[in-house]
Design a protein around this motif. Sequence first.
Motif, PDB file in Angstrom:
ATOM      1  N   UNK A  56       0.813  -1.224   0.000  1.00 30.86           N
ATOM      2  CA  UNK A  56       0.000   0.000   0.000  1.00 30.86           C
ATOM      3  C   UNK A  56       0.848   1.275   0.000  1.00 30.86           C
ATOM      4  N   UNK A  57       1.827   1.315  -0.859  1.00 36.47           N
ATOM      5  CA  UNK A  57       2.635   2.523  -1.020  1.00 36.47           C
ATOM      6  C   UNK A  57       3.839   2.623  -0.112  1.00 36.47           C
ATOM      7  N   UNK A  58       4.114   1.598   0.644  1.00 32.44           N
ATOM      8  CA  UNK A  58       5.265   1.617   1.548  1.00 32.44           C
ATOM      9  C   UNK A  58       6.185   0.423   1.281  1.00 32.44           C
ATOM     10  N   UNK A  59       7.462   0.679   1.394  1.00 31.49           N
ATOM     11  CA  UNK A  59       8.472  -0.378   1.262  1.00 31.49           C
ATOM     12  C   UNK A  59       8.978  -0.775   2.646  1.00 31.49           C
ATOM     13  N   UNK A  60       9.030  -2.050   2.902  1.00 30.28           N
ATOM     14  CA  UNK A  60       9.526  -2.578   4.170  1.00 30.28           C
ATOM     15  C   UNK A  60      10.813  -3.343   3.885  1.00 30.28           C
ATOM     16  N   UNK A  61      11.879  -2.934   4.518  1.00 25.19           N
ATOM     17  CA  UNK A  61      13.184  -3.571   4.356  1.00 25.19           C
ATOM     18  C   UNK A  61      13.645  -4.099   5.711  1.00 25.19           C
ATOM     19  N   UNK A  62      14.061  -5.364   5.740  1.00 22.68           N
ATOM     20  CA  UNK A  62      14.548  -5.973   6.974  1.00 22.68           C
ATOM     21  C   UNK A  62      16.005  -6.392   6.774  1.00 22.68           C
ATOM     22  N   UNK A  69       6.619 -14.095   7.651  1.00 25.35           N
ATOM     23  CA  UNK A  69       6.658 -12.960   8.566  1.00 25.35           C
ATOM     24  C   UNK A  69       5.341 -12.199   8.464  1.00 25.35           C
ATOM     25  N   UNK A  70       4.739 -11.939   9.617  1.00 25.04           N
ATOM     26  CA  UNK A  70       3.543 -11.096   9.687  1.00 25.04           C
ATOM     27  C   UNK A  70       3.961  -9.769  10.317  1.00 25.04           C
ATOM     28  N   UNK A  71       3.865  -8.701   9.520  1.00 17.93           N
ATOM     29  CA  UNK A  71       4.285  -7.367   9.940  1.00 17.93           C
ATOM     30  C   UNK A  71       3.064  -6.466  10.001  1.00 17.93           C
ATOM     31  N   UNK A  72       2.970  -5.673  11.061  1.00 21.01           N
ATOM     32  CA  UNK A  72       1.924  -4.645  11.124  1.00 21.01           C
ATOM     33  C   UNK A  72       2.545  -3.351  11.626  1.00 21.01           C
ATOM     34  N   UNK A  73       1.933  -2.226  11.245  1.00 20.25           N
ATOM     35  CA  UNK A  73       2.403  -0.912  11.697  1.00 20.25           C
ATOM     36  C   UNK A  73       1.295   0.100  11.499  1.00 20.25           C
ATOM     37  N   UNK A  74       1.488   1.282  12.087  1.00 19.31           N
ATOM     38  CA  UNK A  74       0.514   2.353  11.968  1.00 19.31           C
ATOM     39  C   UNK A  74       1.205   3.604  11.429  1.00 19.31           C
ATOM     40  N   UNK A  75       0.514   4.297  10.518  1.00 25.35           N
ATOM     41  CA  UNK A  75       0.965   5.586  10.001  1.00 25.35           C
ATOM     42  C   UNK A  75      -0.258   6.492   9.924  1.00 25.35           C
ATOM     43  N   UNK A  76      -0.181   7.639  10.603  1.00 30.44           N
ATOM     44  CA  UNK A  76      -1.304   8.594  10.621  1.00 30.44           C
ATOM     45  C   UNK A  76      -2.605   7.914  11.022  1.00 30.44           C
ATOM     46  N   UNK A  77      -2.536   7.124  12.075  1.00 30.02           N
ATOM     47  CA  UNK A  77      -3.701   6.438  12.640  1.00 30.02           C
ATOM     48  C   UNK A  77      -4.321   5.392  11.706  1.00 30.02           C
ATOM     49  N   UNK A  78      -3.618   5.055  10.640  1.00 32.59           N
ATOM     50  CA  UNK A  78      -4.096   3.983   9.769  1.00 32.59           C
ATOM     51  C   UNK A  78      -3.237   2.742   9.974  1.00 32.59           C
ATOM     52  N   UNK A  79      -3.889   1.598  10.087  1.00 34.48           N
ATOM     53  CA  UNK A  79      -3.186   0.339  10.336  1.00 34.48           C
ATOM     54  C   UNK A  79      -2.872  -0.366   9.021  1.00 34.48           C
ATOM     55  N   UNK A  80      -1.691  -0.965   8.963  1.00 31.20           N
ATOM     56  CA  UNK A  80      -1.255  -1.716   7.791  1.00 31.20           C
ATOM     57  C   UNK A  80      -0.802  -3.105   8.248  1.00 31.20           C
ATOM     58  N   UNK A  81      -1.116  -4.108   7.435  1.00 31.01           N
ATOM     59  CA  UNK A  81      -0.684  -5.472   7.723  1.00 31.01           C
ATOM     60  C   UNK A  81      -0.173  -6.115   6.441  1.00 31.01           C
ATOM     61  N   UNK A  82       0.881  -6.929   6.577  1.00 28.28           N
ATOM     62  CA  UNK A  82       1.438  -7.592   5.403  1.00 28.28           C
ATOM     63  C   UNK A  82       2.078  -8.906   5.826  1.00 28.28           C
ATOM     64  N   UNK A  83       2.033  -9.885   4.940  1.00 30.49           N
ATOM     65  CA  UNK A  83       2.664 -11.187   5.158  1.00 30.49           C
ATOM     66  C   UNK A  83       3.707 -11.414   4.079  1.00 30.49           C
ATOM     67  N   UNK A  84       4.865 -11.965   4.467  1.00 29.34           N
ATOM     68  CA  UNK A  84       5.940 -12.190   3.513  1.00 29.34           C
ATOM     69  C   UNK A  84       6.645 -13.511   3.824  1.00 29.34           C
TER      70      UNK A  84
END
Length: 308
Positions: free
Chosen positions: A48-54, A135-150
């Motif tokens: 949803x418009x965000x890149x997650x790097x681990x 991996x199940x990752x979740x986070x919040x940005x501007x009070x909106x919750x995001x979830x992703x599985x990788x």
Amino acid sequence: MKKLIFFLITLCFALVSCTKEKTDYEAEIDTVVTDHFEFKEAVAFNTEGYNISIEALNGTFYKGYNEIRLKITNIQTNEDADASVVTFLPITVNAVGNKVSCPHLHELAYQPDENYFSGYAVFTSESNIDSIWELYISFRISNQAYKVKQIITVQEQTNKNLNMTSFTGNDDEQYFITLVSPQKPKIAENVLVAGIYRFNQPTNPPSGDFPDPSQFSYTEVSDYTLQLDPRMPEPSMGNHSSPNNKDLIQQSNGLYYGVVNYTMTGNWTLNFIMLNQRGQILKGTVVPTDFTPGVEGIKSELHIDILF
């Protein structure tokens, strides 16, 4: 006199065997044991418009202890996202669909100086055709919750100095001990670092959408003692130990620190007895102190084998 001659012959045999074995061990070290100090990207994915790097050491997830660093970037602006409440949940799924997790830090800690979220995962198995890690990752940005599985790949840990073990304690709880440091020991007194974790048995049935974190919760055990008795169990080494070892006790970062004195390269066994806060033995047995050339040394019921 005959007994003295027999003892000297036995001793010489042991020393010759030790030299031969030591040479073989050193050859193996040259090709296997590597120090990894640089964090590199191990996996990256978008949602949803965000890149997650681990990132992980050497850019690889290994069986055993893994320190991780997670970064979230806005794809449009290529700037760090103002994220909060970042959660991290690793789950392995086997061929018949059973799902289990591993010791991990569920809510990652923000490091403002470097602008990343830090945590760890103690992967208990490698990825293979019958078992995958997600991996199940979740986070919040501007009070909106995001979830992703990788899906990720967990590699075999070829460095035996970073081995781990799992077991059921005398209190019927499931525990995990994983070696964190040193990656490449020296013939000297080495600071020995380990993590000790307990699986938190769920007290309620799962709720909400999968996964329910309460079903996959682990705790860093607090104020335990890990008594240490290192030995060289090979018959040629006679089960000998070393002086100046120190038991492992917990420090402020949650890990356990002690001292192991390796007097030569080769096969070593770290024999442990784990005590809880009240000094009760949860696992481990006393190791015989006899010098037994030609006979394999007896190991504690709680031990980790290493090689350097």
